[in-house]
Design an enzyme around this catalytic site. Sequence first.
Site, PDB file in Angstrom:
ATOM      1  N   TYR A  78      -9.245   5.452   7.420  1.00  0.00           N
ATOM      2  CA  TYR A  78      -9.452   5.795   8.836  1.00  0.00           C
ATOM      3  C   TYR A  78     -10.449   6.944   8.862  1.00  0.00           C
ATOM      4  CZ  TYR A  78      -5.129   3.242  10.108  1.00  0.00           C
ATOM      5  OH  TYR A  78      -4.171   2.280  10.325  1.00  0.00           O
ATOM      6  N   HIS A 104       0.845  -1.201   0.000  1.00  0.00           N
ATOM      7  CA  HIS A 104       0.000   0.000   0.000  1.00  0.00           C
ATOM      8  C   HIS A 104       0.878   1.248   0.000  1.00  0.00           C
ATOM      9  CE1 HIS A 104      -4.187  -1.575   1.373  1.00  0.00           C
ATOM     10  NE2 HIS A 104      -3.698  -2.241   0.355  1.00  0.00           N
TER      11      HIS A 104
END
Length: 394
Positions: free
Chosen positions: A200, A72
Amino acid sequence: MRTQVVIVGAGPAGLMLGRLLQQAGIDAVIVERRSGDHVLSRIRAGVLEHGTAEVLRDLGLGARMEREGFVHDGVNLAFLGRRLHVDFADLVGRPVIIYGQTEVQHDLYDAMDDRDVPVVDEALDVTPHDVETTAPYVTYTRDGEERRVDCEWIAGCDGYHGVSRSVIPTDVLRTHERVYPFGWLGILSETPPVDDELIYANSERGFALCSMRHKMLSRYYVQCPLDTDTDDWPDDRFWEELRARLPDDVAAELVTGPSIEKSITPLRSFVAEPLRHGRLLLAGDAAHIVPPTGAKGLNLAVSDVVYLADALADHLSGGSTTGVDQYSESALLRVWKAVRFSWWMTTMMHRFPNASDDFDRKLQEAELTYLESSEHARRAFAENYTGLPFNPPS
Ligand code: FAD
Ligand code: DHB
């Protein structure tokens, strides 16, 4: 039985230390309270820092991670109905790898050749003795029989609830703690992840996290009160709450399905010091806990044991005490930076139930919009999230 190092606990810290010592030609025995099956079935962390991945590769344990893990190059922070992408590749030139702790445990277990690093599982009443002498030993009970292993050092890698930390006298051990007034309710579901990268989310209803294990396995979390009971959270309720905490465009993409695991994690910051008492050395969760928001727990366990293996190798093969003498100070220098980052990210992303006015909320918005507007701020975030360098004692 006699060995050079007894390692208490076969979590990531203990197994990795065993492997590092094996590479350095040092004998070790690992004693673990639970069964191998239990240890291998625990669902925990999911993000490997760049440096952790490098350690796994150096240990010859990177093959499956390369094949099955996801690289990522960034993460997303969602707030005020929008999304900020933090581009690690651009900002710090290193990624993180999504590869579950469960898989890391499997790879480490598979690599443990019984002749080199025996792992004694289902060892009950494990007790370190005489750590203030140069002839410590560990006793445990297995199959109803008491056994003893004499050694030169004991590594306490037995997690937060382990026995090792309690061996340090109370007038020597100092602890620092912050307990947060909420936990995370997490589920695992065999559904495609909602996004290619982690999200998030800071929302009015509380924090949420969208993560993954692979193409058809998603991991999601929502902030919950500490007294939450998973029985009160059937899957439909979880999905509805998660959707409500995500920006609309993300919520619209969410694919739901039955959960295959559901659990609650309380959030806590905790650091014990010193990490060494006589011939006992603590590493990983036995010494410190961070709230999971920064994805640091597993990564800290790895950096501790890298420092520790170096220090033990220096002492056991060359006689130098510099490494073991400096271990606590060197490891804690890195630990406290991860404690800071995890606390900061937790504070920025969660709803604090006892906040009496919107002061804290406004500060959160200021933190998040600062990240949005400042490349310097994003670079500092990326530097910490992908992992600060290891500086083992030389
Ligand atoms: P552990 O993994 O706890 O291993 C310790 C081992 O010691 C265990 O196998 C235990 O059975 C054994 N042991 C305990 N007591 C004894 C004894 N008396 N004798 C012998 N053996 C003993 N981190 C993240 O970054 N993200 C997450 O999402 C996340 N989720 C988590 C969820 C839960 C429920 C928990 C508990 C932790 C989570 N963490 C997470 C933290 C991360 O998993 C830990 O930081 C990591 O496991 C630390 O590794 P360790 O080897 O130090 O400790
Ligand atoms: C996961 C857990 C975390 O605590 C985190 O910060 C990111 C991902 C996970 O379980 O995938």
